[in-house]
Write a protein that holds these residues in place. Structure first.
Motif, short mmCIF file in Angstrom:
data_model
loop_
_atom_site.label_atom_id
_atom_site.label_comp_id
_atom_site.label_asym_id
_atom_site.label_seq_id
_atom_site.Cartn_x
_atom_site.Cartn_y
_atom_site.Cartn_z
N LYS A 73 1.04 -1.09 -0.10
CA LYS A 73 0.05 -0.08 0.02
C LYS A 73 0.99 1.79 -0.40
O LYS A 73 0.58 1.96 -0.52
CB LYS A 73 -0.71 0.13 1.36
CG LYS A 73 -1.65 1.08 1.26
CD LYS A 73 -2.67 0.43 2.53
CE LYS A 73 -3.71 -0.11 2.31
NZ LYS A 73 -4.47 -0.09 3.33
N THR A 85 2.83 1.69 -3.58
CA THR A 85 2.14 1.85 -4.90
C THR A 85 0.43 3.11 -4.46
O THR A 85 -0.05 3.44 -4.98
CB THR A 85 0.34 1.03 -4.64
OG1 THR A 85 -0.23 0.56 -3.28
CG2 THR A 85 0.62 -0.95 -5.37
N GLY A 126 0.66 5.93 -7.20
CA GLY A 126 0.11 5.57 -8.26
C GLY A 126 -1.23 5.81 -8.01
O GLY A 126 -2.51 6.67 -8.25
N ARG A 127 -1.79 5.40 -6.78
CA ARG A 127 -3.60 5.68 -5.87
C ARG A 127 -3.57 7.02 -6.20
O ARG A 127 -4.84 7.68 -6.78
CB ARG A 127 -3.87 4.87 -5.13
CG ARG A 127 -3.97 3.47 -4.94
CD ARG A 127 -4.37 2.89 -3.83
NE ARG A 127 -3.04 2.67 -3.39
CZ ARG A 127 -2.90 3.26 -1.61
NH1 ARG A 127 -4.11 3.99 -1.38
NH2 ARG A 127 -1.53 3.66 -0.94
N HIS A 143 -6.51 0.82 -11.04
CA HIS A 143 -6.98 0.28 -10.77
C HIS A 143 -6.20 -1.33 -10.60
O HIS A 143 -6.72 -2.11 -9.33
CB HIS A 143 -8.36 -0.30 -10.24
CG HIS A 143 -9.15 -0.92 -9.29
ND1 HIS A 143 -8.97 -0.37 -7.85
CD2 HIS A 143 -9.36 -1.94 -9.36
CE1 HIS A 143 -9.35 -1.42 -7.30
NE2 HIS A 143 -9.73 -2.86 -7.79
N VAL A 176 -2.50 -0.49 -9.27
CA VAL A 176 -2.59 -0.63 -7.89
C VAL A 176 -2.85 -2.30 -7.26
O VAL A 176 -2.51 -1.51 -5.88
CB VAL A 176 -2.76 0.56 -7.51
CG1 VAL A 176 -1.78 1.79 -8.69
CG2 VAL A 176 -4.26 0.79 -7.94
N SER A 177 -3.87 -2.73 -7.46
CA SER A 177 -4.58 -3.77 -7.04
C SER A 177 -3.47 -5.06 -6.76
O SER A 177 -3.65 -5.62 -7.92
CB SER A 177 -5.69 -4.09 -6.80
OG SER A 177 -6.56 -2.64 -6.79
#
Length: 335
Positions: free
Chosen positions: A268, A271, A274-275, A328, A331-332
């Motif tokens: 988390k 990323t 990126g989010r 999504h 980054v997921s």
């Protein structure tokens, strides 16, 4: 002091003095509110009172009043609504969702609330935007209670997942001390907060009332749909069939869950950029469109009134959604 106030009144400075007094009163109010909500002793006392109330409910058996051990088909207390809801086959999923969210509502209450929210959205949308707005508002009002229920379910599952390693350690320590597995479940229910305390207490009560332990653990997995909990349940069921050191198994599962939490937090953090970029890229076009519409409405109306503008707007929305899906997916990362 009184002479100064009297001189200020006579000299015509009363409005400025009144503003100063209002400012000081407001400042004192803000400071009082800050110290009231920031008082750690108050939060500790509130948490302690909540815990004592929960333990008293365990002793008296009132914790199971929200959801009985017996399976009931009472979808509503209103007879005609009960008969109507029985004809809808998918309402069992709604009841399961209500149980997973920790809500004590019946399905009838949820359905009536959804219809009421749809009626409110229909009226507001019709008043603001006409028939199309009425359709959009009614649809949003109908699904918003379901979204809220899903959100409460996810929040409750996350809290349960964070409590699970500590509960497994506590259960393992109880087994080391010589307690039976069922007594360990009762120990977790007594020592830990909700939702894990309440769910383990229900599992213990189901087993204590004659249900097979494997079935009680499967019911727990059905109520709390978590992968880590399924690992725990599978390990206990296999150990009951083949034997082994259950204490060591529980400690390893707890350690595995903690390592997964650590890895998830690291991902988390990596990323986060990126989010954040995805949120900015998704929010920038609607924000710019709103600003331009505020400054020059005729310029934006071309995207609504002109056929070519409508095609361009639809293409922009499609590509925006595709971009959101791609970001999504990037980054997921599942752990």
């Amino acid at each position: 002091m009184f002479s100064k106030v009297l001189s200020s009144v006579t000299s015509g400075d009363m409005p400025s003095l009144l503003v100063l007094l209002i400012f000081l009163c407001f400042l004192c109010l803000l400071e009082g509110a800050f110290w009231f909500f920031a008082d750690s002793q108050r939060h500790h006392q509130k948490r302690l009172q909540k815990r004592i109330k929960f333990l008293q409910g365990l002793d008296s058996g009132k914790q199971l009043s929200q959801e009985s051990l017996l399976k009931t088909d009472g979808l509503s207390g209103i007879p005609w609504l009960q008969q109507t809801l029985k004809k809808i086959q998918r309402l069992e999923q709604v009841q399961t969702l209500l149980n997973q969210a920790g809500m004590s509502w019946s399905v009838g209450h949820f359905v009536l609330l959804s219809l009421l929210a749809a009626a409110v959205g229909l009226c507001i949308g019709s008043f603001k935007l006409g028939p199309l707005g009425a359709l959009i508002g009614g649809g949003l009002g109908l699904v918003v209670p379901y979204w809220v229920l899903k959100f409460k379910k996810q929040r409750r599952l996350k809290k349960f997942e964070k409590q699970l390693p500590e509960a497994l350690d506590l259960l393992a320590r109880g087994l080391k001390a010589g307690h039976a597995f069922a007594s360990g479940l009762q120990l977790v229910a007594t020592e830990m907060d909700n939702p894990i305390g309440f769910e383990f207490f229900k599992t213990f009560k189901e087993y204590n009332h004659g249900l097979d332990l494997n079935t009680a653990l499967l019911n727990l997995c059905h109520r709390m749909d978590l992968r880590d909990l399924r690992y725990f349940t599978t390990a206990v069921m296999i150990q009951r069939e083949t034997g082994g050191n259950l204490t060591e198994i529980l400690e390893k599962i707890a350690s595995l869950i903690r390592e997964r939490f650590k890895l998830r937090n690291q991902i988390k953090a990596l990323t986060a950029e990126g989010r954040l970029s995805g949120w900015i890229l998704m929010g920038m076009p609607p924000a710019l469109a709103g600003i331009i519409f505020r400054l020059n409405p005729d310029y934006i109306r071309l995207l609504i009134n002109h056929p070519l503008g409508q095609m361009m707007a639809m293409a922009a929305v499609v590509f925006q959604v595709l971009g959101m899906v791609c970001i999504h997916k990037i980054v997921s990362i599942k752990v």
